[in-house]
Design a protein around this motif. Structure first.
Motif, PDB file in Angstrom:
ATOM      1  N   ILE A  80       9.901   3.559  10.655  1.00  0.00           N
ATOM      2  CA  ILE A  80       9.279   3.119  11.903  1.00  0.00           C
ATOM      3  C   ILE A  80       9.959   1.889  12.489  1.00  0.00           C
ATOM      4  CG2 ILE A  80       7.027   4.005  11.198  1.00  0.00           C
ATOM      5  CD1 ILE A  80       6.244   1.136  10.530  1.00  0.00           C
ATOM      6  N   VAL A  81       9.665   1.645  13.759  1.00  0.00           N
ATOM      7  CA  VAL A  81       9.973   0.373  14.414  1.00  0.00           C
ATOM      8  C   VAL A  81       8.720  -0.098  15.133  1.00  0.00           C
ATOM      9  CG1 VAL A  81      12.456   0.743  14.673  1.00  0.00           C
ATOM     10  CG2 VAL A  81      10.900   1.540  16.471  1.00  0.00           C
ATOM     11  N   VAL A 100      11.660  -4.925  14.121  1.00  0.00           N
ATOM     12  CA  VAL A 100      10.724  -5.471  15.101  1.00  0.00           C
ATOM     13  C   VAL A 100      11.436  -5.731  16.423  1.00  0.00           C
ATOM     14  CG1 VAL A 100       9.187  -7.387  15.654  1.00  0.00           C
ATOM     15  CG2 VAL A 100       9.334  -6.559  13.299  1.00  0.00           C
ATOM     16  N   TYR A 101      10.832  -5.251  17.504  1.00  0.00           N
ATOM     17  CA  TYR A 101      11.300  -5.546  18.859  1.00  0.00           C
ATOM     18  C   TYR A 101      10.188  -6.312  19.570  1.00  0.00           C
ATOM     19  CZ  TYR A 101      14.933  -1.997  18.112  1.00  0.00           C
ATOM     20  OH  TYR A 101      15.996  -1.276  17.629  1.00  0.00           O
ATOM     21  N   LEU A 139      15.964   2.012  21.431  1.00  0.00           N
ATOM     22  CA  LEU A 139      15.264   2.276  20.174  1.00  0.00           C
ATOM     23  C   LEU A 139      15.953   3.405  19.407  1.00  0.00           C
ATOM     24  CD1 LEU A 139      11.544   2.139  21.405  1.00  0.00           C
ATOM     25  CD2 LEU A 139      12.838   0.352  20.219  1.00  0.00           C
ATOM     26  N   PRO A 140      16.036   3.313  18.083  1.00  0.00           N
ATOM     27  CA  PRO A 140      16.645   4.381  17.286  1.00  0.00           C
ATOM     28  C   PRO A 140      15.919   5.701  17.477  1.00  0.00           C
ATOM     29  CG  PRO A 140      16.294   2.404  15.961  1.00  0.00           C
ATOM     30  CD  PRO A 140      15.567   2.179  17.247  1.00  0.00           C
ATOM     31  N   ALA A 141      16.674   6.748  17.734  1.00  0.00           N
ATOM     32  CA  ALA A 141      16.071   8.044  18.034  1.00  0.00           C
ATOM     33  C   ALA A 141      15.375   8.664  16.828  1.00  0.00           C
ATOM     34  CB  ALA A 141      17.139   9.000  18.564  1.00  0.00           C
ATOM     35  N   ASP A 142      15.775   8.257  15.632  1.00  0.00           N
ATOM     36  CA  ASP A 142      15.217   8.865  14.429  1.00  0.00           C
ATOM     37  C   ASP A 142      14.043   8.081  13.848  1.00  0.00           C
ATOM     38  OD1 ASP A 142      16.796   6.703  13.740  1.00  0.00           O
ATOM     39  OD2 ASP A 142      17.480   7.587  11.850  1.00  0.00           O
ATOM     40  N   LYS A 143      13.549   7.091  14.591  1.00  0.00           N
ATOM     41  CA  LYS A 143      12.447   6.272  14.097  1.00  0.00           C
ATOM     42  C   LYS A 143      11.159   6.573  14.859  1.00  0.00           C
ATOM     43  CE  LYS A 143      15.076   3.871  11.271  1.00  0.00           C
ATOM     44  NZ  LYS A 143      14.976   3.998   9.803  1.00  0.00           N
ATOM     45  N   THR A 144      10.049   6.399  14.187  1.00  0.00           N
ATOM     46  CA  THR A 144       8.733   6.497  14.812  1.00  0.00           C
ATOM     47  C   THR A 144       8.355   5.135  15.387  1.00  0.00           C
ATOM     48  OG1 THR A 144       8.014   8.242  13.308  1.00  0.00           O
ATOM     49  CG2 THR A 144       6.285   6.962  14.395  1.00  0.00           C
ATOM     50  N   VAL A 145       7.929   5.125  16.638  1.00  0.00           N
ATOM     51  CA  VAL A 145       7.640   3.875  17.344  1.00  0.00           C
ATOM     52  C   VAL A 145       6.147   3.569  17.307  1.00  0.00           C
ATOM     53  CG1 VAL A 145       7.763   2.656  19.553  1.00  0.00           C
ATOM     54  CG2 VAL A 145       9.619   4.202  18.866  1.00  0.00           C
ATOM     55  N   ILE A 146       5.832   2.365  16.862  1.00  0.00           N
ATOM     56  CA  ILE A 146       4.459   1.869  16.926  1.00  0.00           C
ATOM     57  C   ILE A 146       4.431   0.724  17.930  1.00  0.00           C
ATOM     58  CG2 ILE A 146       2.563   0.788  15.666  1.00  0.00           C
ATOM     59  CD1 ILE A 146       3.488   2.234  13.190  1.00  0.00           C
ATOM     60  N   ALA A 147       3.732   0.913  19.041  1.00  0.00           N
ATOM     61  CA  ALA A 147       3.663  -0.084  20.110  1.00  0.00           C
ATOM     62  C   ALA A 147       2.412  -0.938  19.953  1.00  0.00           C
ATOM     63  CB  ALA A 147       3.663   0.600  21.470  1.00  0.00           C
ATOM     64  N   ILE A 148       2.563  -2.227  20.223  1.00  0.00           N
ATOM     65  CA  ILE A 148       1.434  -3.166  20.160  1.00  0.00           C
ATOM     66  C   ILE A 148       1.364  -3.909  21.482  1.00  0.00           C
ATOM     67  CG2 ILE A 148       0.431  -5.167  19.004  1.00  0.00           C
ATOM     68  CD1 ILE A 148       3.026  -3.308  17.081  1.00  0.00           C
ATOM     69  N   LEU A 190       6.365  -3.910   2.810  1.00  0.00           N
ATOM     70  CA  LEU A 190       7.819  -4.059   2.753  1.00  0.00           C
ATOM     71  C   LEU A 190       8.434  -3.367   1.545  1.00  0.00           C
ATOM     72  CD1 LEU A 190       8.635  -7.702   3.919  1.00  0.00           C
ATOM     73  CD2 LEU A 190       9.493  -5.567   4.889  1.00  0.00           C
ATOM     74  N   SER A 191       7.641  -3.130   0.530  1.00  0.00           N
ATOM     75  CA  SER A 191       8.138  -2.447  -0.665  1.00  0.00           C
ATOM     76  C   SER A 191       8.576  -1.020  -0.372  1.00  0.00           C
ATOM     77  CB  SER A 191       7.060  -2.439  -1.744  1.00  0.00           C
ATOM     78  OG  SER A 191       5.922  -1.717  -1.303  1.00  0.00           O
ATOM     79  N   GLY A 192       8.126  -0.478   0.765  1.00  0.00           N
ATOM     80  CA  GLY A 192       8.501   0.876   1.137  1.00  0.00           C
ATOM     81  C   GLY A 192       7.625   1.950   0.542  1.00  0.00           C
ATOM     82  N   GLU A 193       6.558   1.559  -0.140  1.00  0.00           N
ATOM     83  CA  GLU A 193       5.658   2.537  -0.753  1.00  0.00           C
ATOM     84  C   GLU A 193       4.876   3.297   0.313  1.00  0.00           C
ATOM     85  OE1 GLU A 193       3.134   0.438  -3.366  1.00  0.00           O
ATOM     86  OE2 GLU A 193       4.718  -0.108  -4.782  1.00  0.00           O
ATOM     87  N   SER A 194       4.597   4.562   0.022  1.00  0.00           N
ATOM     88  CA  SER A 194       3.738   5.354   0.895  1.00  0.00           C
ATOM     89  C   SER A 194       2.292   4.970   0.643  1.00  0.00           C
ATOM     90  CB  SER A 194       3.934   6.848   0.636  1.00  0.00           C
ATOM     91  OG  SER A 194       5.258   7.239   0.936  1.00  0.00           O
ATOM     92  N   ARG A 195       1.474   5.111   1.669  1.00  0.00           N
ATOM     93  CA  ARG A 195       0.064   4.835   1.493  1.00  0.00           C
ATOM     94  C   ARG A 195      -0.566   5.870   0.594  1.00  0.00           C
ATOM     95  NH1 ARG A 195       0.670   5.017   6.805  1.00  0.00           N
ATOM     96  NH2 ARG A 195      -0.914   6.613   7.145  1.00  0.00           N
TER      97      ARG A 195
END
Length: 218
Positions: free
Chosen positions: A45-46, A76-77, A96-105, A183-188
């Motif tokens: 994600i980004v 982070v953007y 934005l990277p095309a292969d990333k999922t975007v989370i907007a705030i 940040l550890s990269g673990e899945s929920r």
């Protein structure tokens, strides 16, 4: 709601399902987990944190971006020093990277009883709708925060929003994002269904009964 102006008078404009009126870190974490697939990790994600430091109410996004960056997030953007706002939003989206999922705030204006609440959207939001700006939708998933009331002198209202509320909301959003995307990269972990354990056997009260035995003759 028939148009952007009508929608902005009540809440930010967005597409998709929304879990709204969230007030705590725990509730926001739960809402994120409910709408965002569990398989997505921080590497997928980004974060696009929208807003500007020139308007107190519009600074939720930049504060979140600054807090995330300070914790070591590099995807982070939008920060207090380098905000993503109306003037550079389209350029940012194209970069934005095309292969990333975007989370907007982003922050928004809304009904008075929603001030201080947050919402998670399974889809994009439209920044600037509360002040009648025509900006593109952004985000595969989104978080919006209602910082003040809409419907009258929106620019003035945003600029006079309490900084304490903005900082609290930004910290809550940051904490929920850290919980959801460590940040550890673990899945929920998906909560397992509760298993029903057998009911305990009730013991009878009173003295134990004597068992009669027949005598054995030699």
């Amino acid at each position: 709601m028939n148009n952007v102006k009508d929608a902005a008078a009540h809440e930010d404009v967005y597409k998709g399902a929304k879990i709204g009126r969230v007030r705590t870190v725990e509730e926001l974490t739960t809402a994120l987990s409910a709408l965002i697939p569990a398989g997505l990790t921080v590497a997928d994600i980004v974060f696009v944190c929208i807003g500007t430091d020139r308007s107190t109410g519009d600074a939720v996004g930049p504060f979140v971006g600054t807090y995330l960056s300070g914790l070591g997030y590099t995807n982070v953007y939008g920060t207090i020093d380098e905000p993503v706002h109306a003037m550079n939003l389209e350029v940012t989206i194209t970069s934005l990277p095309a292969d990333k999922t975007v989370i907007a705030i982003d922050a928004c204006l809304g009904a008075i009883h929603n001030i201080g609440t947050m919402g998670v959207i399974n889809g994009p939001l439209k920044p600037g709708a509360g002040v009648n700006k025509d900006l593109p939708y952004v985000g595969d998933y989104s978080i919006n925060a209602t910082v003040n009331v809409s419907g009258f002198m929106e620019y003035f209202v945003l600029q006079n929003t309490r900084l304490s509320l903005v900082i609290k909301i930004a910290k809550d959003i940051t904490s929920a994002l850290v919980n959801t995307f460590p940040l550890s990269g673990e899945s929920r972990k998906v909560a397992e269904e509760n298993t029903v354990s057998p009911a305990p056997i009730k013991k009878k009260r009173g003295r134990p009964r004597k068992v009669k035995t027949e005598g054995v003759s030699a």
